[in-house]
Motif scaffolding. Structure first.
Motif, PDB file in Angstrom:
ATOM      1  N   CYS A   1       2.679  -3.156  -0.428  1.00  0.00           N
ATOM      2  CA  CYS A   1       2.120  -2.095   0.417  1.00  0.00           C
ATOM      3  C   CYS A   1       3.173  -1.015   0.649  1.00  0.00           C
ATOM      4  O   CYS A   1       2.897   0.177   0.509  1.00  0.00           O
ATOM      5  CB  CYS A   1       1.639  -2.693   1.741  1.00  0.00           C
TER       6      CYS A   1
ATOM      7  N   GLU B   1       3.087   2.926  -0.663  1.00  0.00           N
ATOM      8  CA  GLU B   1       3.163   4.074   0.245  1.00  0.00           C
ATOM      9  C   GLU B   1       4.380   4.936  -0.044  1.00  0.00           C
ATOM     10  O   GLU B   1       4.327   6.163   0.095  1.00  0.00           O
ATOM     11  CB  GLU B   1       3.154   3.598   1.688  1.00  0.00           C
TER      12      GLU B   1
ATOM     13  N   GLY C   1      -1.594   4.227   2.127  1.00  0.00           N
ATOM     14  CA  GLY C   1      -2.655   3.551   1.387  1.00  0.00           C
ATOM     15  C   GLY C   1      -2.460   3.580  -0.113  1.00  0.00           C
ATOM     16  O   GLY C   1      -3.317   3.106  -0.854  1.00  0.00           O
TER      17      GLY C   1
END
Length: 103
Positions: A30, A34, A40
């Motif tokens: 994640c 980003e 996202g």
């Protein structure tokens, strides 16, 4: 973390991965998504996916530098083998990792 916009396939950086709060593998993916492609954003969900993204079409194309904030802190939470494998995949993909230590 990353800028507020999704950078897309022509991303040019600077790229900053905020590893201060990375506590597991999914958190790492994640954070790198980003860092490269904004909130996202996607840049792999496993080591094979990361390697695929480094071949182009998912944001930044190598050669680029990645500043990794909290490098040591994320290293405390990620298995040593995984941390090492990530660094190997990034290096073989043409990414210069610039570790920053501390919170």
């Amino acid at each position: 973390m990353a800028s507020k916009r999704n950078r897309g396939a022509d991303a040019s950086g600077p790229f900053v991965l905020d590893g201060r709060f990375v506590t597991d593998r999914s958190g790492f993916f994640c954070a790198i998504g980003e860092a490269v492609n904004g909130p996202g954003g996607y840049f792999g969900s496993d080591l094979d996916g990361l390697a695929d993204c480094l071949r182009g079409g998912f944001g930044a194309t190598p050669r680029f530098a990645l500043t990794w904030l909290g490098f040591d802190l994320s290293g405390l939470h990620l298995p040593h083998e995984f941390h090492t494998q990530v660094l190997d995949v990034l290096a073989s993909g043409g990414v210069e990792v610039r570790p920053r230590f501390g919170g």
